[in-house]
Scaffold this motif. Structure first.
Motif, PDB file in Angstrom:
ATOM      1  N   ASP A 372     -31.270 -11.137  27.176  1.00  0.00           N
ATOM      2  CA  ASP A 372     -30.759 -10.141  28.116  1.00  0.00           C
ATOM      3  C   ASP A 372     -29.283 -10.405  28.421  1.00  0.00           C
ATOM      4  OD1 ASP A 372     -30.715  -8.001  29.835  1.00  0.00           O
ATOM      5  OD2 ASP A 372     -31.360  -9.184  31.562  1.00  0.00           O
ATOM      6  N   VAL A 373     -28.488  -9.335  28.541  1.00  0.00           N
ATOM      7  CA  VAL A 373     -27.105  -9.413  28.989  1.00  0.00           C
ATOM      8  C   VAL A 373     -26.903  -8.364  30.069  1.00  0.00           C
ATOM      9  CG1 VAL A 373     -26.232 -10.253  26.781  1.00  0.00           C
ATOM     10  CG2 VAL A 373     -26.316  -7.802  27.204  1.00  0.00           C
ATOM     11  N   ASN A 374     -25.897  -8.589  30.906  1.00  0.00           N
ATOM     12  CA  ASN A 374     -25.585  -7.645  31.976  1.00  0.00           C
ATOM     13  C   ASN A 374     -24.835  -6.471  31.361  1.00  0.00           C
ATOM     14  OD1 ASN A 374     -25.278  -6.423  34.411  1.00  0.00           O
ATOM     15  ND2 ASN A 374     -23.801  -7.898  35.235  1.00  0.00           N
ATOM     16  N   GLU A 375     -25.497  -5.337  31.268  1.00  0.00           N
ATOM     17  CA  GLU A 375     -24.927  -4.188  30.608  1.00  0.00           C
ATOM     18  C   GLU A 375     -24.293  -3.235  31.619  1.00  0.00           C
ATOM     19  OE1 GLU A 375     -27.575  -2.949  27.014  1.00  0.00           O
ATOM     20  OE2 GLU A 375     -28.906  -3.617  28.627  1.00  0.00           O
ATOM     21  N   PRO A 376     -23.294  -2.484  31.189  1.00  0.00           N
ATOM     22  CA  PRO A 376     -22.680  -1.504  32.089  1.00  0.00           C
ATOM     23  C   PRO A 376     -23.612  -0.316  32.299  1.00  0.00           C
ATOM     24  CG  PRO A 376     -21.718  -1.340  29.910  1.00  0.00           C
ATOM     25  CD  PRO A 376     -22.612  -2.542  29.887  1.00  0.00           C
ATOM     26  N   PRO A 377     -23.314   0.512  33.314  1.00  0.00           N
ATOM     27  CA  PRO A 377     -24.177   1.682  33.563  1.00  0.00           C
ATOM     28  C   PRO A 377     -24.233   2.605  32.352  1.00  0.00           C
ATOM     29  CG  PRO A 377     -22.661   1.304  35.385  1.00  0.00           C
ATOM     30  CD  PRO A 377     -22.229   0.391  34.284  1.00  0.00           C
ATOM     31  N   VAL A 378     -25.311   3.332  32.274  1.00  0.00           N
ATOM     32  CA  VAL A 378     -25.530   4.271  31.174  1.00  0.00           C
ATOM     33  C   VAL A 378     -25.688   5.662  31.773  1.00  0.00           C
ATOM     34  CG1 VAL A 378     -27.008   4.929  29.255  1.00  0.00           C
ATOM     35  CG2 VAL A 378     -26.602   2.501  29.744  1.00  0.00           C
ATOM     36  N   PHE A 379     -24.862   6.603  31.316  1.00  0.00           N
ATOM     37  CA  PHE A 379     -24.965   7.979  31.779  1.00  0.00           C
ATOM     38  C   PHE A 379     -26.211   8.631  31.186  1.00  0.00           C
ATOM     39  CE2 PHE A 379     -20.532   7.317  32.813  1.00  0.00           C
ATOM     40  CZ  PHE A 379     -20.362   8.063  33.974  1.00  0.00           C
ATOM     41  N   SER A 380     -26.801   9.494  31.974  1.00  0.00           N
ATOM     42  CA  SER A 380     -27.985  10.202  31.487  1.00  0.00           C
ATOM     43  C   SER A 380     -27.652  11.063  30.289  1.00  0.00           C
ATOM     44  CB  SER A 380     -28.589  11.053  32.612  1.00  0.00           C
ATOM     45  OG  SER A 380     -27.606  11.979  33.095  1.00  0.00           O
ATOM     46  N   THR A 381     -26.440  11.564  30.232  1.00  0.00           N
ATOM     47  CA  THR A 381     -25.956  12.294  29.072  1.00  0.00           C
ATOM     48  C   THR A 381     -24.484  11.937  28.881  1.00  0.00           C
ATOM     49  OG1 THR A 381     -25.513  14.485  28.123  1.00  0.00           O
ATOM     50  CG2 THR A 381     -25.499  14.317  30.516  1.00  0.00           C
ATOM     51  N   PRO A 382     -24.049  11.661  27.678  1.00  0.00           N
ATOM     52  CA  PRO A 382     -22.654  11.249  27.493  1.00  0.00           C
ATOM     53  C   PRO A 382     -21.659  12.332  27.897  1.00  0.00           C
ATOM     54  CG  PRO A 382     -23.972  10.718  25.554  1.00  0.00           C
ATOM     55  CD  PRO A 382     -24.814  11.591  26.425  1.00  0.00           C
ATOM     56  N   VAL A 383     -22.039  13.588  27.715  1.00  0.00           N
ATOM     57  CA  VAL A 383     -21.147  14.702  28.040  1.00  0.00           C
ATOM     58  C   VAL A 383     -21.903  15.661  28.948  1.00  0.00           C
ATOM     59  CG1 VAL A 383     -19.708  16.563  27.149  1.00  0.00           C
ATOM     60  CG2 VAL A 383     -19.956  14.450  25.822  1.00  0.00           C
ATOM     61  N   SER A 384     -21.323  15.902  30.114  1.00  0.00           N
ATOM     62  CA  SER A 384     -21.923  16.849  31.063  1.00  0.00           C
ATOM     63  C   SER A 384     -21.126  18.148  31.038  1.00  0.00           C
ATOM     64  CB  SER A 384     -21.913  16.259  32.481  1.00  0.00           C
ATOM     65  OG  SER A 384     -22.638  15.053  32.526  1.00  0.00           O
ATOM     66  N   HIS A 385     -21.820  19.276  30.960  1.00  0.00           N
ATOM     67  CA  HIS A 385     -21.182  20.584  30.903  1.00  0.00           C
ATOM     68  C   HIS A 385     -21.457  21.335  32.207  1.00  0.00           C
ATOM     69  CE1 HIS A 385     -20.135  20.421  26.594  1.00  0.00           C
ATOM     70  NE2 HIS A 385     -21.254  19.692  26.483  1.00  0.00           N
ATOM     71  N   PHE A 386     -20.379  21.825  32.835  1.00  0.00           N
ATOM     72  CA  PHE A 386     -20.493  22.590  34.069  1.00  0.00           C
ATOM     73  C   PHE A 386     -19.702  23.889  33.914  1.00  0.00           C
ATOM     74  CE2 PHE A 386     -20.491  18.066  35.488  1.00  0.00           C
ATOM     75  CZ  PHE A 386     -21.839  17.990  35.815  1.00  0.00           C
ATOM     76  N   GLN A 387     -20.117  24.898  34.667  1.00  0.00           N
ATOM     77  CA  GLN A 387     -19.415  26.176  34.733  1.00  0.00           C
ATOM     78  C   GLN A 387     -19.159  26.517  36.188  1.00  0.00           C
ATOM     79  OE1 GLN A 387     -21.821  29.061  32.656  1.00  0.00           O
ATOM     80  NE2 GLN A 387     -20.910  28.530  30.662  1.00  0.00           N
ATOM     81  N   VAL A 388     -17.959  27.038  36.443  1.00  0.00           N
ATOM     82  CA  VAL A 388     -17.592  27.374  37.799  1.00  0.00           C
ATOM     83  C   VAL A 388     -16.683  28.595  37.761  1.00  0.00           C
ATOM     84  CG1 VAL A 388     -15.672  25.719  37.730  1.00  0.00           C
ATOM     85  CG2 VAL A 388     -16.552  26.539  39.938  1.00  0.00           C
ATOM     86  N   SER A 389     -16.873  29.473  38.712  1.00  0.00           N
ATOM     87  CA  SER A 389     -16.024  30.665  38.795  1.00  0.00           C
ATOM     88  C   SER A 389     -14.679  30.282  39.393  1.00  0.00           C
ATOM     89  CB  SER A 389     -16.704  31.737  39.657  1.00  0.00           C
ATOM     90  OG  SER A 389     -15.817  32.819  39.887  1.00  0.00           O
ATOM     91  N   GLU A 390     -13.650  30.934  38.907  1.00  0.00           N
ATOM     92  CA  GLU A 390     -12.323  30.625  39.428  1.00  0.00           C
ATOM     93  C   GLU A 390     -12.166  31.119  40.874  1.00  0.00           C
ATOM     94  OE1 GLU A 390      -9.075  32.703  37.592  1.00  0.00           O
ATOM     95  OE2 GLU A 390     -10.340  34.384  36.990  1.00  0.00           O
ATOM     96  N   ALA A 391     -13.132  31.858  41.372  1.00  0.00           N
ATOM     97  CA  ALA A 391     -13.037  32.383  42.737  1.00  0.00           C
ATOM     98  C   ALA A 391     -13.750  31.506  43.760  1.00  0.00           C
ATOM     99  CB  ALA A 391     -13.625  33.795  42.785  1.00  0.00           C
ATOM    100  N   VAL A 392     -14.348  30.355  43.324  1.00  0.00           N
ATOM    101  CA  VAL A 392     -15.099  29.542  44.280  1.00  0.00           C
ATOM    102  C   VAL A 392     -14.154  28.938  45.304  1.00  0.00           C
ATOM    103  CG1 VAL A 392     -16.896  29.012  42.609  1.00  0.00           C
ATOM    104  CG2 VAL A 392     -14.936  27.492  42.841  1.00  0.00           C
ATOM    105  N   LYS A 393     -14.700  28.623  46.459  1.00  0.00           N
ATOM    106  CA  LYS A 393     -13.915  28.019  47.512  1.00  0.00           C
ATOM    107  C   LYS A 393     -13.748  26.537  47.243  1.00  0.00           C
ATOM    108  CE  LYS A 393     -15.504  31.265  51.071  1.00  0.00           C
ATOM    109  NZ  LYS A 393     -16.170  31.378  52.398  1.00  0.00           N
ATOM    110  N   VAL A 394     -12.718  25.975  47.816  1.00  0.00           N
ATOM    111  CA  VAL A 394     -12.472  24.540  47.694  1.00  0.00           C
ATOM    112  C   VAL A 394     -13.610  23.784  48.364  1.00  0.00           C
ATOM    113  CG1 VAL A 394     -10.925  22.653  48.346  1.00  0.00           C
ATOM    114  CG2 VAL A 394      -9.984  24.841  47.567  1.00  0.00           C
ATOM    115  N   GLY A 395     -14.116  22.762  47.673  1.00  0.00           N
ATOM    116  CA  GLY A 395     -15.223  21.969  48.188  1.00  0.00           C
ATOM    117  C   GLY A 395     -16.562  22.377  47.650  1.00  0.00           C
ATOM    118  N   THR A 396     -16.615  23.393  46.801  1.00  0.00           N
ATOM    119  CA  THR A 396     -17.889  23.842  46.243  1.00  0.00           C
ATOM    120  C   THR A 396     -18.385  22.837  45.207  1.00  0.00           C
ATOM    121  OG1 THR A 396     -17.273  26.155  46.561  1.00  0.00           O
ATOM    122  CG2 THR A 396     -19.051  25.691  44.996  1.00  0.00           C
ATOM    123  N   VAL A 397     -19.650  22.418  45.299  1.00  0.00           N
ATOM    124  CA  VAL A 397     -20.247  21.492  44.332  1.00  0.00           C
ATOM    125  C   VAL A 397     -20.600  22.281  43.076  1.00  0.00           C
ATOM    126  CG1 VAL A 397     -22.162  19.946  43.861  1.00  0.00           C
ATOM    127  CG2 VAL A 397     -21.121  19.988  46.147  1.00  0.00           C
TER     128      VAL A 397
END
Length: 780
Positions: A372-397
């Motif tokens: 065993d070695v101390n391994e770094p965190p592993v992302f659930s997916t290497p690349v995450s894809h998100f879509q957001v409208s340019e009209a969303v308000k600041v602070g929108t998740v």
């Protein structure tokens, strides 16, 4: 004894030759000599004279001190009265052989060697001792050297080497040796050789007559002994006692056959490997021993069990003949910590006659333990894809990234954004939850996609860091009105006919609607009752401008400005109005414009021109207000002098500016030092150069002297900033209430004073532009 026998034989031969001579009558003897011929037979008969001698033999290697007696010559004309002289010539005469001139006895003076010369050819003659007249014809005499056994056998090679396969049956031919003897093979047994083996038994034998060496024992094993050195003896006289002998050595090498299967030294091997080991790393090496050599020891290794998932592969190191186990897949201690592999080693070249070994191979078990070695965190997916409208308000998740600690410790994970990938700081990530939200308004037209790197680390061990990619696509909204596709300049000939198409226009929109763009065109309502032109929508994102009448006159109206309304198909729809200029021109017969009524204008609309004029007027009023404020400030009480100690500097950076980052790019210490220095010179700079009583009477030379003094002060100031600056010379001129070169509010309004002030100003400006006193880029 042998020499005595030879002497007896020689005497017996000489006796046989002498007997006929004794029985011959004197007449017969005389008939053989011309000196005493019979009278009746002198001419009728002549018989050949004959020597009394035979072939002579002499033993080689005579060891006596006295000359060796060879034989005796005698002619029948020799009556014994001493009148005959014998002469010997030919090979070795005088040097080796001598003859007694009176008696004819021949002796050998030196030791003879048959191997150097086997016989000698001599010539003999008998002549009268006094007259040297030949009494006999010259004849040839052969002295043959009789051989004795004085040479030992010699082998053709000093040493022999041979090879024979191991496990060869008895009687297998190994090699043949051969020896020669320089003695006479035709006389006696001196050159008759027999062979024997004096060293090398009982493994090998040799044939006595031929010298052929053969194997004598079965199942000689190369792995036990691979080389034998034999001593072969050759003896003459057919091996009898008293014979001579010679010997040679024969090195016999047993060649290998594949008669040994491979064998592992142990039945179980154990190796360890870190779970972080890279793919294609050699994680283990082991070797099966094979007693054979060369190609017979070549092995092939294979994994026959224990690697169902294909995590490992095995190959053979051709130099060391080791099995090399290579990692083929990443390891995970938490998933599987031990692998048990069954390895088989098999001979590559199997000899059919020894293939009775069953099997001709060997197996071993290899345990591979994952550490065993101390391994770094592993992302659930290497690349995450998100879509957001340019009209969303600041602070929108807009989404959440997730990573976990693959180790058994299961440390909590923290998140952040690599700001090198988000320089404008459009997004924010929650350090605990990994929720990505907007931090600034988005504009799809400026940047349709953002690729940001999310950093995750273990809370218990911040050194364990990993990175993931978040691809954020900005969705479009209809926030841009359509515009002209290009800058249109429409030319209208004076003789244009009614309903003539004089321009076709189209529009563009930087928005990206789900479907294609669909624009509608019309004249603005302000031009709805236009009797000169009409705009026809072609329903294909273009519109055509047509005349509604004919007979346009340039002198009456050279330019028409048509407001064109364009509406897109968005939700909600956006529109814009742009002015289309139409220039009335004189055209030639072919319809090409020659002279147009007004210069071709740009795309500025009347609204644009109005805004420009308003902006210019505002700037002028602002500038005038500033000048008046400064004029009043100069007349304030002395307590404001401290504020005037700061010299105004015009500094050009050629940079758009970076907000607070400018504090890192520009050192304000230089200006601060300059302010301190200038405060100490305040009184000197503000003091009037010329007396107040003489302000109205100073000549031009005083102005020039003042300017030169100020230039000298600036040029000698080593603490002055290196950039060009607007220098304040604190000389406002003479004769003005405002102490200025300007004649505004002056009590003297005559033209003489104004012209004098302007002349002084010109002189000052001309002197300031002198290259010797200015860098060429400063402004007065």
């Amino acid at each position: 004894m042998a020499q005595c026998v030879r002497l007896c034989l020689l005497c017996w031969a000489l006796g046989l030759l002498a007997a006929p001579l004794e029985n011959m009558s004197s007449a017969d003897r005389r008939s053989k000599h011309p000196e005493h011929p019979e009278p009746s037979q002198a001419v009728l008969q002549r018989q050949k004279r004959s020597w009394v001698w035979n072939q002579f033999f002499v033993l080689e290697e005579h060891t006596g001190t006295d000359p060796l007696y060879v034989g005796k010559l005698h002619s029948d004309v020799d009556s014994g009265d001493g009148s005959v002289r014998y002469v010997l010539t030919g090979e070795g005469a005088s040097s080796i052989f001598t003859i007694d001139e009176e008696t004819g006895d021949i002796h050998a003076r030196k030791r003879l060697d048959r191997e150097q010369q086997g016989f000698y050819r001599l010539r003999v003659r008998a002549e009268h001792k006094l007259t040297r007249v030949p009494l006999e014809d010259e004849s040839e005499l052969i002295v043959k050297v009789q051989d004795i056994n004085d040479n030992q056998p010699r082998f053709l090679e000093e040493a022999y080497s041979a090879a024979v396969q191991e496990n060869s049956p008895p009687g297998t031919l190994v090699v043949q040796v051969s020896a020669t003897d320089a003695d006479d093979p035709t006389y006696g047994n001196s050159a008759r050789i027999v062979y024997s083996i004096t060293h090398g038994q009982p493994y090998f034998s040799v044939e006595a007559r031929t010298g052929i060496i053969r194997t004598a024992l079965p199942n000689m094993d190369r792995e036990l002994r691979d080389q034998y050195v034999l001593v072969i003896q050759a003896r003459d006289m057919e091996g009898q006692m008293g014979g001579l002998s010679g010997s040679t050595s024969v090195t016999v090498t047993l060649t290998d056959v594949n008669d040994n299967p491979p064998r592992f030294a142990h039945k179980r091997y154990e190796f360890s490997v870190l779970e972080s080991a890279s793919v294609l790393l050699a994680v283990a090496r082991l070797k099966a021993a094979d007693a054979d050599i060369g190609s017979n020891a070549e092995l092939d290794y294979s994994i026959v069990d224990g690697d169902a998932a294909g995590a490992f592969s095995i190959s053979t190191d051709e130099e060391t003949r080791e099995a090399v186990i290579i990692l083929q897949q990443p390891l995970d201690y938490e998933t599987k910590s031990t692998f048990s592999l069954k390895i088989e080693a098999t001979n590559r070249n199997i000899d059919p006659q020894f293939a009775t070994f069953d099997p001709f191979s060997d197996t071993a078990t290899v345990e591979i333990i994952v550490e065993d070695v101390n391994e770094p965190p592993v992302f659930s997916t290497p690349v995450s894809h998100f879509q957001v409208s340019e009209a969303v308000k600041v602070g929108t998740v807009i989404g959440t990234v997730s990573a976990h600690d693959p180790d058994s410790s299961s440390s909590a994970i923290r998140y952040s954004i690599d700001r090198n990938t988000d320089l404008e700081r459009f997004f924010h990530v929650d350090v605990v939850s990994g929720a990505v939200s907007t931090a600034k308004p988005l504009d799809r037209e400026a940047e349709p996609q953002h690729n940001i790197t999310i950093i995750s680390w273990e809370n218990l061990d911040p050194s364990q860091v990993s990175r993931g990619l978040a691809v954020i696509s900005v969705l479009d909204i209809n926030d841009n009105a359509p515009e002209f596709a290009m800058q249109y300049e429409t030319l209208l000939c004076e003789n244009a006919a009614s309903a003539q198409v004089i321009q076709t226009i189209s529009a563009v929109d930087i928005d990206d609607p789900p479907g294609s763009h669909c624009f509608r065109f019309s004249l603005d309502f302000s031009a709805g009752n236009n009797s000169n032109f009409t705009l026809r929508d072609n329903n294909n994102n273009t519109a055509s401008l047509l005349t509604r009448r004919s007979g346009f006159r340039r002198v009456d109206q050279p330019l028409y400005l048509l407001p064109v309304l364009m509406v897109d198909s968005g939700h909600p729809a956006l529109s814009s109005t742009h002015t289309l200029p139409v220039h009335v021109c004189e055209c030639d017969e072919d319809g090409f414009a020659q002279v147009c009524g007004a210069a071709l204008s740009s795309t500025y609309t009347p609204l644009h021109l109005h805004l420009c004029y308003t902006f210019i007027l505002t700037c002028s009023l602002t500038l005038l207000a500033v000048m008046l404020w400064r004029l009043v400030s100069r007349r304030k009480a002395p307590h404001l002098e401290a504020e005037r100690s700061v010299r105004e500097n015009t500094v050009q950076y050629d940079d758009e500016g970076g907000g607070e980052q400018d504090t890192e790019a520009f050192d304000m210490a230089a200006l601060q030092n300059l302010t301190v220095k200038q405060s100490s010179e305040l009184q000197e700079e503000t003091a009037p150069v010329c007396p107040a009583s003489a302000l109205t009477t100073l000549p031009d030379s005083v102005f020039q002297q003042c300017l030169r003094s100020r230039l000298a002060v600036v040029d000698s100031d080593s603490s002055a900033p290196p950039w060009d600056s607007l220098q304040s010379y604190v000389f406002e001129g003479c004769g003005s209430l405002a102490e200025s070169l300007s004649s505004l509010d002056s009590t003297r309004s005559d033209s003489q004073q104004s012209s004098g002030d302007l002349q002084r100003f010109s002189t000052l400006a001309e002197l300031y532009r002198d290259p010797e006193h200015s860098g060429g880029s400063s402004e007065l």
